[in-house]
Write a protein that holds these residues in place. Structure first.
Motif, PDB file in Angstrom:
ATOM      1  N   MET A   1      16.405  48.308  19.958  1.00  0.00           N
ATOM      2  CA  MET A   1      16.025  47.274  19.009  1.00  0.00           C
ATOM      3  C   MET A   1      17.234  46.939  18.136  1.00  0.00           C
ATOM      4  O   MET A   1      17.857  47.831  17.581  1.00  0.00           O
ATOM      5  N   PRO A   2      17.558  45.643  17.991  1.00  0.00           N
ATOM      6  CA  PRO A   2      18.737  45.263  17.210  1.00  0.00           C
ATOM      7  C   PRO A   2      18.469  45.312  15.706  1.00  0.00           C
ATOM      8  O   PRO A   2      17.331  45.297  15.251  1.00  0.00           O
ATOM      9  N   VAL A   3      19.558  45.321  14.962  1.00  0.00           N
ATOM     10  CA  VAL A   3      19.480  45.219  13.506  1.00  0.00           C
ATOM     11  C   VAL A   3      19.210  43.756  13.172  1.00  0.00           C
ATOM     12  O   VAL A   3      19.903  42.864  13.649  1.00  0.00           O
ATOM     13  N   VAL A   4      18.183  43.507  12.368  1.00  0.00           N
ATOM     14  CA  VAL A   4      17.803  42.158  11.969  1.00  0.00           C
ATOM     15  C   VAL A   4      18.178  41.976  10.507  1.00  0.00           C
ATOM     16  O   VAL A   4      17.825  42.800   9.662  1.00  0.00           O
ATOM     17  N   VAL A   5      18.895  40.896  10.216  1.00  0.00           N
ATOM     18  CA  VAL A   5      19.288  40.596   8.838  1.00  0.00           C
ATOM     19  C   VAL A   5      18.391  39.474   8.329  1.00  0.00           C
ATOM     20  O   VAL A   5      18.200  38.472   9.014  1.00  0.00           O
ATOM     21  N   GLU A   6      17.844  39.672   7.135  1.00  0.00           N
ATOM     22  CA  GLU A   6      16.919  38.699   6.570  1.00  0.00           C
ATOM     23  C   GLU A   6      17.132  38.568   5.069  1.00  0.00           C
ATOM     24  O   GLU A   6      17.652  39.488   4.423  1.00  0.00           O
TER      25      GLU A   6
ATOM     26  N   GLN B   1       8.199  50.419   0.239  1.00  0.00           N
ATOM     27  CA  GLN B   1       9.148  51.043   1.168  1.00  0.00           C
ATOM     28  C   GLN B   1      10.502  50.354   1.098  1.00  0.00           C
ATOM     29  O   GLN B   1      11.538  51.011   1.122  1.00  0.00           O
ATOM     30  N   ASP B   2      10.507  49.016   0.991  1.00  0.00           N
ATOM     31  CA  ASP B   2      11.767  48.287   0.845  1.00  0.00           C
ATOM     32  C   ASP B   2      12.495  48.741  -0.413  1.00  0.00           C
ATOM     33  O   ASP B   2      13.710  48.965  -0.393  1.00  0.00           O
ATOM     34  N   ARG B   3      11.786  48.876  -1.516  1.00  0.00           N
ATOM     35  CA  ARG B   3      12.403  49.328  -2.771  1.00  0.00           C
ATOM     36  C   ARG B   3      12.990  50.728  -2.623  1.00  0.00           C
ATOM     37  O   ARG B   3      14.101  50.989  -3.079  1.00  0.00           O
ATOM     38  N   GLN B   4      12.255  51.611  -1.974  1.00  0.00           N
ATOM     39  CA  GLN B   4      12.754  52.974  -1.749  1.00  0.00           C
ATOM     40  C   GLN B   4      14.015  52.952  -0.882  1.00  0.00           C
ATOM     41  O   GLN B   4      14.989  53.653  -1.159  1.00  0.00           O
ATOM     42  N   ASP B   5      13.982  52.131   0.177  1.00  0.00           N
ATOM     43  CA  ASP B   5      15.141  52.021   1.065  1.00  0.00           C
ATOM     44  C   ASP B   5      16.355  51.468   0.308  1.00  0.00           C
ATOM     45  O   ASP B   5      17.476  51.963   0.469  1.00  0.00           O
ATOM     46  N   LEU B   6      16.135  50.442  -0.523  1.00  0.00           N
ATOM     47  CA  LEU B   6      17.239  49.856  -1.294  1.00  0.00           C
ATOM     48  C   LEU B   6      17.817  50.868  -2.283  1.00  0.00           C
ATOM     49  O   LEU B   6      19.038  50.932  -2.463  1.00  0.00           O
ATOM     50  N   LEU B   7      16.969  51.670  -2.904  1.00  0.00           N
ATOM     51  CA  LEU B   7      17.469  52.708  -3.803  1.00  0.00           C
ATOM     52  C   LEU B   7      18.343  53.706  -3.042  1.00  0.00           C
ATOM     53  O   LEU B   7      19.392  54.128  -3.531  1.00  0.00           O
ATOM     54  N   LYS B   8      17.937  54.062  -1.823  1.00  0.00           N
ATOM     55  CA  LYS B   8      18.730  54.990  -1.004  1.00  0.00           C
ATOM     56  C   LYS B   8      20.048  54.343  -0.576  1.00  0.00           C
ATOM     57  O   LYS B   8      21.093  54.994  -0.574  1.00  0.00           O
ATOM     58  N   ILE B   9      19.994  53.063  -0.212  1.00  0.00           N
ATOM     59  CA  ILE B   9      21.209  52.357   0.196  1.00  0.00           C
ATOM     60  C   ILE B   9      22.222  52.370  -0.937  1.00  0.00           C
ATOM     61  O   ILE B   9      23.384  52.750  -0.753  1.00  0.00           O
ATOM     62  N   TYR B  10      21.790  51.966  -2.122  1.00  0.00           N
ATOM     63  CA  TYR B  10      22.728  51.858  -3.237  1.00  0.00           C
ATOM     64  C   TYR B  10      23.059  53.202  -3.876  1.00  0.00           C
ATOM     65  O   TYR B  10      24.069  53.320  -4.558  1.00  0.00           O
ATOM     66  N   ALA B  11      22.253  54.225  -3.620  1.00  0.00           N
ATOM     67  CA  ALA B  11      22.621  55.575  -4.071  1.00  0.00           C
ATOM     68  C   ALA B  11      23.844  56.065  -3.290  1.00  0.00           C
ATOM     69  O   ALA B  11      24.612  56.894  -3.786  1.00  0.00           O
ATOM     70  N   ASP B  12      24.039  55.529  -2.081  1.00  0.00           N
ATOM     71  CA  ASP B  12      25.193  55.874  -1.235  1.00  0.00           C
ATOM     72  C   ASP B  12      26.384  54.948  -1.479  1.00  0.00           C
ATOM     73  O   ASP B  12      27.363  54.994  -0.743  1.00  0.00           O
ATOM     74  N   ALA B  13      26.299  54.086  -2.484  1.00  0.00           N
ATOM     75  CA  ALA B  13      27.341  53.078  -2.722  1.00  0.00           C
ATOM     76  C   ALA B  13      28.682  53.726  -3.048  1.00  0.00           C
ATOM     77  O   ALA B  13      28.733  54.780  -3.675  1.00  0.00           O
ATOM     78  N   PRO B  14      29.769  53.068  -2.637  1.00  0.00           N
ATOM     79  CA  PRO B  14      31.101  53.559  -3.000  1.00  0.00           C
ATOM     80  C   PRO B  14      31.265  53.565  -4.519  1.00  0.00           C
ATOM     81  O   PRO B  14      30.649  52.755  -5.222  1.00  0.00           O
ATOM     82  N   GLU B  15      32.077  54.465  -4.986  1.00  0.00           N
ATOM     83  CA  GLU B  15      32.334  54.567  -6.427  1.00  0.00           C
ATOM     84  C   GLU B  15      32.833  53.228  -6.966  1.00  0.00           C
ATOM     85  O   GLU B  15      33.685  52.591  -6.374  1.00  0.00           O
ATOM     86  N   GLY B  16      32.249  52.801  -8.064  1.00  0.00           N
ATOM     87  CA  GLY B  16      32.660  51.553  -8.687  1.00  0.00           C
ATOM     88  C   GLY B  16      31.784  50.365  -8.340  1.00  0.00           C
ATOM     89  O   GLY B  16      31.836  49.344  -9.008  1.00  0.00           O
ATOM     90  N   LEU B  17      30.955  50.468  -7.298  1.00  0.00           N
ATOM     91  CA  LEU B  17      30.094  49.340  -6.937  1.00  0.00           C
ATOM     92  C   LEU B  17      28.931  49.216  -7.924  1.00  0.00           C
ATOM     93  O   LEU B  17      28.631  48.140  -8.404  1.00  0.00           O
ATOM     94  N   LEU B  18      28.307  50.320  -8.225  1.00  0.00           N
ATOM     95  CA  LEU B  18      27.215  50.375  -9.206  1.00  0.00           C
ATOM     96  C   LEU B  18      27.417  51.617 -10.056  1.00  0.00           C
ATOM     97  O   LEU B  18      27.966  52.615  -9.597  1.00  0.00           O
TER      98      LEU B  18
ATOM     99  N   ASN C   1      13.950  48.970  12.916  1.00  0.00           N
ATOM    100  CA  ASN C   1      12.668  49.667  13.005  1.00  0.00           C
ATOM    101  C   ASN C   1      11.910  49.650  11.678  1.00  0.00           C
ATOM    102  O   ASN C   1      11.420  50.681  11.220  1.00  0.00           O
ATOM    103  N   SER C   2      11.858  48.514  11.041  1.00  0.00           N
ATOM    104  CA  SER C   2      11.139  48.249   9.792  1.00  0.00           C
ATOM    105  C   SER C   2      11.722  48.934   8.558  1.00  0.00           C
ATOM    106  O   SER C   2      11.149  48.862   7.482  1.00  0.00           O
TER     107      SER C   2
END
Length: 129
Positions: free
Chosen positions: A1-6, A15-32, A57-58
């Motif tokens: 299954m491909p990555v879908v950008v939306e 779940q989206d909010r939880q995923d976004l928090l995890k994404i930005y918790a991994d942000a490079p230093e200085g981004l946030l 996969n959702s």
């Protein structure tokens, strides 16, 4: 299954909010700078429907803010979960942002943490295109 950008709208699921928090918790230093700034970014960008998400996969694996300006569009806050980096997710986000800006008749400018190698590679790739 491909990555879908939306474009993620104001109706983010929990779940989206939880995923976004995890994404930005991994942000490079200085981004946030803090969890509060992550939450603020998610709320402001999603309300304005300028938040791009890369989904597999959702589940969201990466995100970026796409902001239309008077003379160009800006792509900022590009971040991919650490576990998923180096697999083309950032490139998919960049490609979709470029497509959307081009369809609207504007050039795309990238804004990011300049010393982050992944961002530097994407900027170099975008300049060659």
């Amino acid at each position: 299954m491909p990555v879908v950008v939306e474009l993620l709208g104001p109706n983010l699921t929990e779940q989206d909010r939880q995923d976004l928090l995890k994404i930005y918790a991994d942000a490079p230093e200085g981004l946030l700078t803090s969890e509060q700034s992550i939450t603020t970014l998610i709320e402001q960008a999603s309300q304005a429907t300028h938040l791009l998400g890369a989904r597999f996969n959702s589940r969201l694996l990466g995100a970026a803010v796409l902001k239309p300006e008077a003379t160009h569009w800006t792509l900022s806050h590009l971040c991919v979960r650490a576990l998923t980096r180096r697999r083309g997710v950032g490139s998919r986000l960049l490609d979709e942002a470029t497509r959307l800006a081009t369809e609207a008749g504007f050039p795309l400018q990238l804004q990011g943490v300049r010393n982050e190698l992944g961002v530097l590679a994407l900027i170099e790739r975008a300049q060659k295109a």
